[in-house]
Design an enzyme around this catalytic site. Structure first.
Site, PDB file in Angstrom:
ATOM      1  N   GLY A 243      34.933  33.805  25.075  1.00 52.17           N
ATOM      2  CA  GLY A 243      35.016  34.255  26.464  1.00 52.17           C
ATOM      3  C   GLY A 243      36.461  34.394  26.947  1.00 52.17           C
ATOM      4  N   TYR A 244      36.564  34.646  28.232  1.00 49.98           N
ATOM      5  CA  TYR A 244      37.878  34.952  28.828  1.00 49.98           C
ATOM      6  C   TYR A 244      38.871  33.796  28.656  1.00 49.98           C
TER       7      TYR A 244
ATOM      8  N   TYR B   9      25.800  27.269  40.798  1.00 50.89           N
ATOM      9  CA  TYR B   9      26.887  27.261  39.818  1.00 50.89           C
ATOM     10  C   TYR B   9      27.801  26.051  40.056  1.00 50.89           C
TER      11      TYR B   9
ATOM     12  N   ARG C  87      32.505  37.881  52.801  1.00 47.82           N
ATOM     13  CA  ARG C  87      31.464  37.640  51.791  1.00 47.82           C
ATOM     14  C   ARG C  87      30.854  36.261  52.065  1.00 47.82           C
TER      15      ARG C  87
ATOM     16  N   ASN D 107      32.668  40.784  40.109  1.00 53.83           N
ATOM     17  CA  ASN D 107      32.522  39.987  41.327  1.00 53.83           C
ATOM     18  C   ASN D 107      33.880  39.513  41.821  1.00 53.83           C
ATOM     19  N   ASN D 108      34.800  39.353  40.888  1.00 54.16           N
ATOM     20  CA  ASN D 108      36.073  38.712  41.225  1.00 54.16           C
ATOM     21  C   ASN D 108      37.154  39.741  41.534  1.00 54.16           C
TER      22      ASN D 108
ATOM     23  N   ASN E 216      28.144  36.491  27.098  1.00 51.84           N
ATOM     24  CA  ASN E 216      29.064  37.157  28.036  1.00 51.84           C
ATOM     25  C   ASN E 216      30.387  37.501  27.348  1.00 51.84           C
TER      26      ASN E 216
ATOM     27  N   SER F 196      35.867  23.232  37.856  1.00 55.70           N
ATOM     28  CA  SER F 196      36.307  24.289  38.768  1.00 55.70           C
ATOM     29  C   SER F 196      36.718  23.696  40.102  1.00 55.70           C
TER      30      SER F 196
ATOM     31  N   TYR G 175      39.826  24.212  37.334  1.00 60.52           N
ATOM     32  CA  TYR G 175      40.636  25.433  37.394  1.00 60.52           C
ATOM     33  C   TYR G 175      40.608  26.000  38.800  1.00 60.52           C
ATOM     34  N   PHE G 176      41.717  26.610  39.179  1.00 60.53           N
ATOM     35  CA  PHE G 176      41.749  27.378  40.417  1.00 60.53           C
ATOM     36  C   PHE G 176      41.370  28.825  40.051  1.00 60.53           C
TER      37      PHE G 176
ATOM     38  N   LYS H 219      28.735  22.248  37.848  1.00 61.03           N
ATOM     39  CA  LYS H 219      30.048  21.659  37.497  1.00 61.03           C
ATOM     40  C   LYS H 219      30.114  20.207  37.973  1.00 61.03           C
TER      41      LYS H 219
HETATM   42  P1  NAD Z   1      33.265  33.663  30.110  1.00 58.70           P
HETATM   43  O1  NAD Z   1      31.886  34.048  30.521  1.00 58.70           O
HETATM   44  O2  NAD Z   1      34.220  34.736  29.793  1.00 58.70           O
HETATM   45  O3  NAD Z   1      33.211  32.647  28.883  1.00 58.70           O
HETATM   46  C1  NAD Z   1      32.155  31.747  28.671  1.00 58.70           C
HETATM   47  C2  NAD Z   1      31.722  31.907  27.224  1.00 58.70           C
HETATM   48  O4  NAD Z   1      30.688  30.984  26.945  1.00 58.70           O
HETATM   49  C3  NAD Z   1      31.170  33.302  26.931  1.00 58.70           C
HETATM   50  O5  NAD Z   1      31.795  33.801  25.757  1.00 58.70           O
HETATM   51  C4  NAD Z   1      29.679  33.079  26.704  1.00 58.70           C
HETATM   52  O6  NAD Z   1      29.147  33.987  25.774  1.00 58.70           O
HETATM   53  C5  NAD Z   1      29.661  31.642  26.218  1.00 58.70           C
HETATM   54  N1  NAD Z   1      28.421  30.886  26.483  1.00 58.70           N
HETATM   55  C6  NAD Z   1      27.780  30.694  27.655  1.00 58.70           C
HETATM   56  N2  NAD Z   1      26.693  29.919  27.468  1.00 58.70           N
HETATM   57  C7  NAD Z   1      26.654  29.603  26.139  1.00 58.70           C
HETATM   58  C8  NAD Z   1      25.775  28.837  25.335  1.00 58.70           C
HETATM   59  N3  NAD Z   1      24.709  28.232  25.849  1.00 58.70           N
HETATM   60  N4  NAD Z   1      26.065  28.726  24.020  1.00 58.70           N
HETATM   61  C9  NAD Z   1      27.145  29.332  23.485  1.00 58.70           C
HETATM   62  N5  NAD Z   1      27.995  30.080  24.191  1.00 58.70           N
HETATM   63  C10 NAD Z   1      27.753  30.212  25.507  1.00 58.70           C
HETATM   64  O7  NAD Z   1      33.836  32.725  31.286  1.00 58.70           O
HETATM   65  P2  NAD Z   1      35.298  32.150  31.487  1.00 58.70           P
HETATM   66  O8  NAD Z   1      35.862  32.777  32.699  1.00 58.70           O
HETATM   67  O9  NAD Z   1      36.053  32.172  30.233  1.00 58.70           O
HETATM   68  O10 NAD Z   1      34.938  30.658  31.881  1.00 58.70           O
HETATM   69  C11 NAD Z   1      34.896  29.629  30.921  1.00 58.70           C
HETATM   70  C12 NAD Z   1      34.452  28.353  31.595  1.00 58.70           C
HETATM   71  O11 NAD Z   1      35.346  28.053  32.664  1.00 58.70           O
HETATM   72  C13 NAD Z   1      33.054  28.439  32.229  1.00 58.70           C
HETATM   73  O12 NAD Z   1      32.404  27.211  32.047  1.00 58.70           O
HETATM   74  C14 NAD Z   1      33.351  28.668  33.693  1.00 58.70           C
HETATM   75  O13 NAD Z   1      32.338  28.172  34.513  1.00 58.70           O
HETATM   76  C15 NAD Z   1      34.637  27.875  33.871  1.00 58.70           C
HETATM   77  N6  NAD Z   1      35.458  28.342  34.993  1.00 58.70           N
HETATM   78  C16 NAD Z   1      35.808  29.663  35.059  1.00 58.70           C
HETATM   79  C17 NAD Z   1      36.578  30.107  36.130  1.00 58.70           C
HETATM   80  C18 NAD Z   1      36.959  31.559  36.266  1.00 58.70           C
HETATM   81  O14 NAD Z   1      37.350  31.963  37.357  1.00 58.70           O
HETATM   82  N7  NAD Z   1      36.891  32.374  35.225  1.00 58.70           N
HETATM   83  C19 NAD Z   1      36.997  29.204  37.104  1.00 58.70           C
HETATM   84  C20 NAD Z   1      36.618  27.872  36.983  1.00 58.70           C
HETATM   85  C21 NAD Z   1      35.854  27.449  35.921  1.00 58.70           C
HETATM   86  C1  WQD Z   2      39.142  35.802  45.582  1.00 60.17           C
HETATM   87  C2  WQD Z   2      39.410  36.336  46.978  1.00 60.17           C
HETATM   88  C3  WQD Z   2      37.433  37.025  48.156  1.00 60.17           C
HETATM   89  C4  WQD Z   2      36.440  40.370  45.517  1.00 60.17           C
HETATM   90  C5  WQD Z   2      35.263  32.537  42.257  1.00 60.17           C
HETATM   91  C6  WQD Z   2      34.222  31.458  42.150  1.00 60.17           C
HETATM   92  C7  WQD Z   2      34.859  30.172  41.759  1.00 60.17           C
HETATM   93  C8  WQD Z   2      35.700  30.343  40.487  1.00 60.17           C
HETATM   94  C9  WQD Z   2      36.599  31.533  40.543  1.00 60.17           C
HETATM   95  C10 WQD Z   2      34.461  29.618  38.625  1.00 60.17           C
HETATM   96  C11 WQD Z   2      38.411  35.861  48.020  1.00 60.17           C
HETATM   97  C12 WQD Z   2      38.339  38.210  47.898  1.00 60.17           C
HETATM   98  C13 WQD Z   2      37.042  39.277  46.110  1.00 60.17           C
HETATM   99  C14 WQD Z   2      36.468  41.617  46.199  1.00 60.17           C
HETATM  100  C15 WQD Z   2      37.727  40.588  47.973  1.00 60.17           C
HETATM  101  N1  WQD Z   2      34.884  30.532  39.348  1.00 60.17           N
HETATM  102  N2  WQD Z   2      37.673  39.386  47.315  1.00 60.17           N
HETATM  103  N3  WQD Z   2      37.125  41.676  47.401  1.00 60.17           N
HETATM  104  O1  WQD Z   2      35.621  33.496  45.216  1.00 60.17           O
HETATM  105  O2  WQD Z   2      37.875  32.360  44.986  1.00 60.17           O
HETATM  106  O3  WQD Z   2      36.242  32.150  43.196  1.00 60.17           O
HETATM  107  O4  WQD Z   2      35.899  32.683  40.983  1.00 60.17           O
HETATM  108  O5  WQD Z   2      34.500  28.435  38.794  1.00 60.17           O
HETATM  109  O6  WQD Z   2      33.857  29.231  41.597  1.00 60.17           O
HETATM  110  O7  WQD Z   2      33.603  31.325  43.426  1.00 60.17           O
HETATM  111  O8  WQD Z   2      37.327  34.319  43.522  1.00 60.17           O
HETATM  112  O9  WQD Z   2      38.114  36.510  42.779  1.00 60.17           O
HETATM  113  O10 WQD Z   2      35.800  36.322  43.756  1.00 60.17           O
HETATM  114  O11 WQD Z   2      37.772  36.063  45.251  1.00 60.17           O
HETATM  115  O12 WQD Z   2      38.295  40.695  49.058  1.00 60.17           O
HETATM  116  O13 WQD Z   2      35.921  42.630  45.748  1.00 60.17           O
HETATM  117  O14 WQD Z   2      39.277  37.763  46.955  1.00 60.17           O
HETATM  118  O15 WQD Z   2      36.833  37.125  49.420  1.00 60.17           O
HETATM  119  O16 WQD Z   2      39.109  35.677  49.230  1.00 60.17           O
HETATM  120  P1  WQD Z   2      36.726  33.068  44.369  1.00 60.17           P
HETATM  121  P2  WQD Z   2      37.205  35.867  43.746  1.00 60.17           P
END
Ligand code: NAD
Ligand code: WQD
Length: 330
Positions: free
Chosen positions: A10-11, A148, A289, A197-198, A35, A124, A176-177, A152
């Site tokens: 993943g990412y 979600y 939102r 979504n982000n 994903n 998170s 993470y932020f 966590k």
């Molecule tokens: P992502 O979806 O890109 O990566 C997650 C990976 O886990 C994917 O490759 C998916 O295929 C794999 N996966 C999910 N469920 C699985 C399972 N049951 N078995 C095996 N593989 C599985 O997401 P990401 O952005 O890289 O996030 C990684 C972690 O960090 C997640 O737990 C997410 O909740 C957390 N996180 C992400 C963010 C963010 O903004 N991206 C912020 C805070 C926390």
């Molecule tokens: C950032 C800012 C939006 C999209 C989410 C999850 C959080 C974490 C990270 C995993 C906000 C604004 C967004 C758009 C916009 N994930 N926005 N137009 O909501 O801070 O966090 O991802 O743990 O749990 O909730 O991130 O990138 O969605 O939004 O104006 O099309 O951008 O309102 O202020 P968020 P985001």
């Protein structure tokens, strides 16, 4: 060390694999690709010129994950294997509780059985809920308003209890932020399914012309310019934070914010993207939102003090690297 990276395709996981390999660790990825794509594993190998052992498995399934623990003698596990779409988690809560909580239980159970004592978990900033800013690790957690976020909170709790019962176990909960950006090779980055979504992936897709216009969600928040403020952190800084957390693990549970400590508004991020890449990002102001918080950022001092972690890359780097990756996608 030999590290199991669950969700390593993943990412954030893929960037962390790069950072681990660069520091000389061996990497085994377990990912069901729900994903992500298998080609990311080859990209990690291409960037680092090192091998990655890859298992396409579901880590919630004991019959899938047990043979991997039997075969390898892991020194540690990093658990990224979660589903992360907040909106989807409201519509399909059971899917989120099942996958995100069971993956934590299963990996922790395997660690207990196979005596793997290092565990790093992707938590998170969402666990803080609508707390006072900046968010500090010692704060009482407030409700997160979506399944979600609750997965966590629950996973953190499970790992804390498991550690209490297994004093040898060392756990790092990384909150993470907002990770954005990509590896500077442009080979790996964030690949959302469908409409993002982000904010950052939305911006890059608008810049590319894949989407028409960015909607800025709300301009009446009590922030610097009325738009939402977040603590954006470069995904490679975040990845390097994982390596430090893993290497500096001590007995017990450590909780660290991984952020920069700096807030950036939506409009500031759009401007930075335009400046960094000399490209326009058409946008319009729209409704808030539901569920969004006006402003949050990290108190990043604990990770700096204890892990010697500081985010080195700035907003312009994040914008440049995110755009390079999007352009490379073709
Ligand atoms: P992502 O979806 O890109 O990566 C997650 C990976 O886990 C994917 O490759 C998916 O295929 C794999 N996966 C999910 N469920 C699985 C399972 N049951 N078995 C095996 N593989 C599985 O997401 P990401 O952005 O890289 O996030 C990684 C972690 O960090 C997640 O737990 C997410 O909740 C957390 N996180 C992400 C963010 C963010 O903004 N991206 C912020 C805070 C926390
Ligand atoms: C950032 C800012 C939006 C999209 C989410 C999850 C959080 C974490 C990270 C995993 C906000 C604004 C967004 C758009 C916009 N994930 N926005 N137009 O909501 O801070 O966090 O991802 O743990 O749990 O909730 O991130 O990138 O969605 O939004 O104006 O099309 O951008 O309102 O202020 P968020 P985001």
């Amino acid at each position: 060390m030999e590290i199991l990276v669950a969700g390593g395709a993943g990412y954030i996981g893929s960037h962390t694999c790069v950072a681990l390999l660069k520091e000389g660790h061996r990497v085994v990825v377990a990912d069901n690709l729900c994903n992500s794509k298998a080609e990311t594993i080859h990209k990690i190998e291409q960037i680092t010129n090192k091998k990655v052992v890859f298992y396409q498995i579901d880590v919630t399934k004991e019959e899938d994950i047990r043979p991997v623990f039997s075969k390898h003698q892991f020194d540690g596990v990093i658990h990224f294997a979660g589903l992360k779409a907040v909106g989807e988690s409201v519509k399909e809560p059971l899917k989120y509780y099942y996958n995100n909580v069971l993956s934590t239980i299963m990996l922790a159970r395997m660690c207990q059985e196979y005596k793997v004592n290092r565990f790093v978990f992707s938590s998170s900033a969402t666990v803080y809920g609508e707390n006072e800013i900046p968010f500090v690790e010692t704060m009482n957690l407030l409700p997160t308003t979506n399944p979600y976020g609750e997965t966590k909170v629950i996973s953190e709790r499970i790992l804390m209890d498991m550690q209490k019962a297994n004093p040898e176990f060392c756990v790092s909960l990384l909150r993470y932020f907002n990770p954005i950006g990509a590896h500077d090779s442009g080979l790996i980055g964030e690949m959302p399914n469908g409409i993002p979504n982000n904010l950052m992936p939305y911006i890059t897709q608008v810049a590319k012309g894949k989407l028409n216009k960015l909607k800025v969600f709300g301009k009446d928040y009590p922030t610097v310019d009325g738009t939402g403020v977040r603590d954006y952190i470069h995904v490679m800084d975040l990845a390097e934070g994982h390596v430090l957390a893993l290497e500096k693990l001590t007995k017990g549970v450590q909780i660290y914010n991984l952020g920069t400590g700096q807030g950036t508004s939506v409009l500031q991020l759009i401007r930075a993207f335009e400046e960094a890449n000399h490209i326009q990002v058409p946008f319009e102001i729209s409704e808030r939102r539901p569920g969004d918080i006006a402003e949050f950022y990290a108190d990043a001092s604990k990770a700096e003090r204890e892990l010697e972690f500081t985010a080195r890359r700035g907003i312009l780097d994040m914008c440049r690297d995110a755009w390079r990756f999007e352009k490379n996608l073709g």
